[in-house]
Motif scaffolding. Structure first.
Motif, PDB file in Angstrom:
ATOM      1  N   ASP A  31       0.835  -1.211   0.000  1.00 15.43           N
ATOM      2  CA  ASP A  31       0.000   0.000   0.000  1.00 15.43           C
ATOM      3  C   ASP A  31       0.864   1.253   0.000  1.00 15.43           C
ATOM      4  N   TRP A  32       1.903   1.258   0.822  1.00 16.57           N
ATOM      5  CA  TRP A  32       2.764   2.440   0.910  1.00 16.57           C
ATOM      6  C   TRP A  32       3.540   2.647  -0.387  1.00 16.57           C
ATOM      7  N   ASP A  33       3.968   1.561  -1.014  1.00 16.46           N
ATOM      8  CA  ASP A  33       4.649   1.686  -2.307  1.00 16.46           C
ATOM      9  C   ASP A  33       3.707   2.283  -3.347  1.00 16.46           C
ATOM     10  N   GLU A  34       2.458   1.832  -3.357  1.00 16.85           N
ATOM     11  CA  GLU A  34       1.468   2.365  -4.294  1.00 16.85           C
ATOM     12  C   GLU A  34       1.212   3.848  -4.013  1.00 16.85           C
ATOM     13  N   SER A  35       1.126   4.214  -2.745  1.00 18.74           N
ATOM     14  CA  SER A  35       0.928   5.627  -2.386  1.00 18.74           C
ATOM     15  C   SER A  35       2.096   6.469  -2.882  1.00 18.74           C
ATOM     16  N   ALA A  36       3.316   5.981  -2.667  1.00 13.92           N
ATOM     17  CA  ALA A  36       4.501   6.715  -3.129  1.00 13.92           C
ATOM     18  C   ALA A  36       4.484   6.855  -4.646  1.00 13.92           C
ATOM     19  N   ARG A  37       4.109   5.780  -5.342  1.00 16.81           N
ATOM     20  CA  ARG A  37       4.037   5.816  -6.802  1.00 16.81           C
ATOM     21  C   ARG A  37       3.048   6.884  -7.271  1.00 16.81           C
ATOM     22  N   CYS A  38       1.980   7.067  -6.507  1.00 16.88           N
ATOM     23  CA  CYS A  38       0.943   8.053  -6.863  1.00 16.88           C
ATOM     24  C   CYS A  38       1.246   9.451  -6.323  1.00 16.88           C
ATOM     25  N   GLY A  39       2.347   9.594  -5.577  1.00 22.42           N
ATOM     26  CA  GLY A  39       2.717  10.902  -5.045  1.00 22.42           C
ATOM     27  C   GLY A  39       2.004  11.280  -3.755  1.00 22.42           C
ATOM     28  N   VAL A  40       1.385  10.327  -3.096  1.00 18.50           N
ATOM     29  CA  VAL A  40       0.703  10.599  -1.832  1.00 18.50           C
ATOM     30  C   VAL A  40       1.752  10.590  -0.715  1.00 18.50           C
ATOM     31  N   VAL A  41       1.817  11.689   0.030  1.00 20.96           N
ATOM     32  CA  VAL A  41       2.807  11.793   1.104  1.00 20.96           C
ATOM     33  C   VAL A  41       2.178  12.038   2.474  1.00 20.96           C
ATOM     34  N   ALA A  42       0.868  12.200   2.518  1.00 20.74           N
ATOM     35  CA  ALA A  42       0.202  12.470   3.789  1.00 20.74           C
ATOM     36  C   ALA A  42      -1.216  11.924   3.750  1.00 20.74           C
ATOM     37  N   ALA A  43      -1.743  11.682   4.925  1.00 17.27           N
ATOM     38  CA  ALA A  43      -3.123  11.213   5.045  1.00 17.27           C
ATOM     39  C   ALA A  43      -3.901  12.214   5.891  1.00 17.27           C
ATOM     40  N   PRO A  44      -5.092  12.505   5.478  1.00 11.32           N
ATOM     41  CA  PRO A  44      -5.747  11.997   4.279  1.00 11.32           C
ATOM     42  C   PRO A  44      -5.320  12.762   3.040  1.00 11.32           C
ATOM     43  N   THR A  45      -5.390  12.125   1.903  1.00  8.98           N
ATOM     44  CA  THR A  45      -5.213  12.754   0.594  1.00  8.98           C
ATOM     45  C   THR A  45      -6.434  12.393  -0.241  1.00  8.98           C
ATOM     46  N   PHE A  46      -7.080  13.414  -0.772  1.00 12.52           N
ATOM     47  CA  PHE A  46      -8.249  13.224  -1.635  1.00 12.52           C
ATOM     48  C   PHE A  46      -7.820  13.552  -3.058  1.00 12.52           C
ATOM     49  N   GLN A  47      -8.166  12.695  -4.002  1.00 17.33           N
ATOM     50  CA  GLN A  47      -7.807  12.957  -5.387  1.00 17.33           C
ATOM     51  C   GLN A  47      -8.973  12.608  -6.297  1.00 17.33           C
ATOM     52  N   ILE A  48      -9.287  13.555  -7.179  1.00 11.69           N
ATOM     53  CA  ILE A  48     -10.288  13.353  -8.217  1.00 11.69           C
ATOM     54  C   ILE A  48      -9.626  13.816  -9.500  1.00 11.69           C
ATOM     55  N   GLY A  49      -9.312  12.863 -10.380  1.00  9.55           N
ATOM     56  CA  GLY A  49      -8.577  13.211 -11.598  1.00  9.55           C
ATOM     57  C   GLY A  49      -7.269  13.884 -11.224  1.00  9.55           C
ATOM     58  N   PRO A  50      -6.958  15.017 -11.828  1.00 14.67           N
ATOM     59  CA  PRO A  50      -5.701  15.697 -11.511  1.00 14.67           C
ATOM     60  C   PRO A  50      -5.771  16.576 -10.254  1.00 14.67           C
ATOM     61  N   HIS A  51      -6.943  16.698  -9.684  1.00 15.76           N
ATOM     62  CA  HIS A  51      -7.139  17.570  -8.519  1.00 15.76           C
ATOM     63  C   HIS A  51      -6.836  16.813  -7.232  1.00 15.76           C
ATOM     64  N   ARG A  52      -6.069  17.447  -6.350  1.00 17.28           N
ATOM     65  CA  ARG A  52      -5.668  16.787  -5.105  1.00 17.28           C
ATOM     66  C   ARG A  52      -5.820  17.761  -3.944  1.00 17.28           C
ATOM     67  N   LEU A  53      -6.310  17.244  -2.830  1.00 17.61           N
ATOM     68  CA  LEU A  53      -6.434  18.005  -1.588  1.00 17.61           C
ATOM     69  C   LEU A  53      -5.811  17.162  -0.486  1.00 17.61           C
ATOM     70  N   VAL A  54      -4.823  17.728   0.189  1.00 13.49           N
ATOM     71  CA  VAL A  54      -4.092  16.992   1.220  1.00 13.49           C
ATOM     72  C   VAL A  54      -4.441  17.551   2.590  1.00 13.49           C
ATOM     73  N   GLY A  55      -4.699  16.646   3.521  1.00 12.74           N
ATOM     74  CA  GLY A  55      -4.932  17.039   4.909  1.00 12.74           C
ATOM     75  C   GLY A  55      -6.398  17.053   5.282  1.00 12.74           C
ATOM     76  N   ALA A  56      -6.620  17.204   6.562  1.00 14.12           N
ATOM     77  CA  ALA A  56      -7.987  17.275   7.092  1.00 14.12           C
ATOM     78  C   ALA A  56      -8.532  18.679   6.856  1.00 14.12           C
ATOM     79  N   HIS A  57      -9.753  18.745   6.380  1.00 15.53           N
ATOM     80  CA  HIS A  57     -10.375  20.035   6.077  1.00 15.53           C
ATOM     81  C   HIS A  57     -11.829  20.009   6.511  1.00 15.53           C
ATOM     82  N   PRO A  58     -12.385  21.183   6.813  1.00 15.88           N
ATOM     83  CA  PRO A  58     -13.812  21.251   7.129  1.00 15.88           C
ATOM     84  C   PRO A  58     -14.644  20.829   5.913  1.00 15.88           C
ATOM     85  N   TYR A  59     -15.865  20.441   6.178  1.00 16.81           N
ATOM     86  CA  TYR A  59     -16.766  19.960   5.134  1.00 16.81           C
ATOM     87  C   TYR A  59     -16.873  20.958   3.973  1.00 16.81           C
TER      88      TYR A  59
END
Length: 158
Positions: free
Chosen positions: A109-137
């Motif tokens: 799982d961690w290798d797959e995350s690294a391959r996808c460029g995920v460096v923190a949790a949570p990371t939300f991704q929809i297509g090319p759009h990415r939001l990292v970290g906890a955020h209000p609704y």
């Protein structure tokens, strides 16, 4: 902790204040973090907890241990206690860790995350759009809309 945030281009004081605001907006207890601990073994137990139908309870207890109690989740006795609080057998949790039952699954799982460029949790991704970290609704909703998702009528079936 400050060094990690600074290395990521974040101001530690602002980051802590942002986390506190986000937690308060959700009514979640949140303490002052001074350390970051290796979460790999907690992740292994999270996979085990999922097989027992207790993933959500386990994750909530890990969150509480880290962000409220500032406990070192790299330590076996802490993880055993967390498992117990989540309704899991603490001795079985220790066995799962000692035998490394979920070790390779987590590494994959961690290798797959690294391959996808995920460096923190949570990371939300929809297509090319990415939001990292906890955020209000409201911020999450804005992210989803910016990514091009259409709001559906609440009366529509899922």
């Amino acid at each position: 902790m400050d060094a990690i945030l600074t290395a990521r281009g974040l101001d530690p004081v602002q980051a802590q204040a942002g986390l506190e605001r986000a937690a308060a907006s959700c009514g979640v207890a949140f303490g002052k973090r001074t350390h970051t601990y290796n979460s790999r073994r907690a992740t292994e137990l999270g996979k085990w907890a999922e097989t027992k139908g207790k993933k959500e309870a386990f994750d909530a207890q890990v969150f509480h241990a880290v962000f409220v109690e500032q406990k070192n989740i790299a330590r076996e006795e802490v993880l055993s206690e967390i498992a117990h609080r989540a309704g899991l057998d603490p001795q079985e949790a220790l066995r799962v860790l000692k035998e490394g039952i979920f070790h390779h699954a987590v590494l994959r799982d961690w290798d797959e995350s690294a391959r996808c460029g995920v460096v923190a949790a949570p990371t939300f991704q929809i297509g090319p759009h990415r939001l990292v970290g906890a955020h209000p609704y409201a911020r999450l909703a804005a992210f989803v809309e910016k990514a091009g998702c259409q709001k559906r009528d609440s009366k529509e079936p899922v």
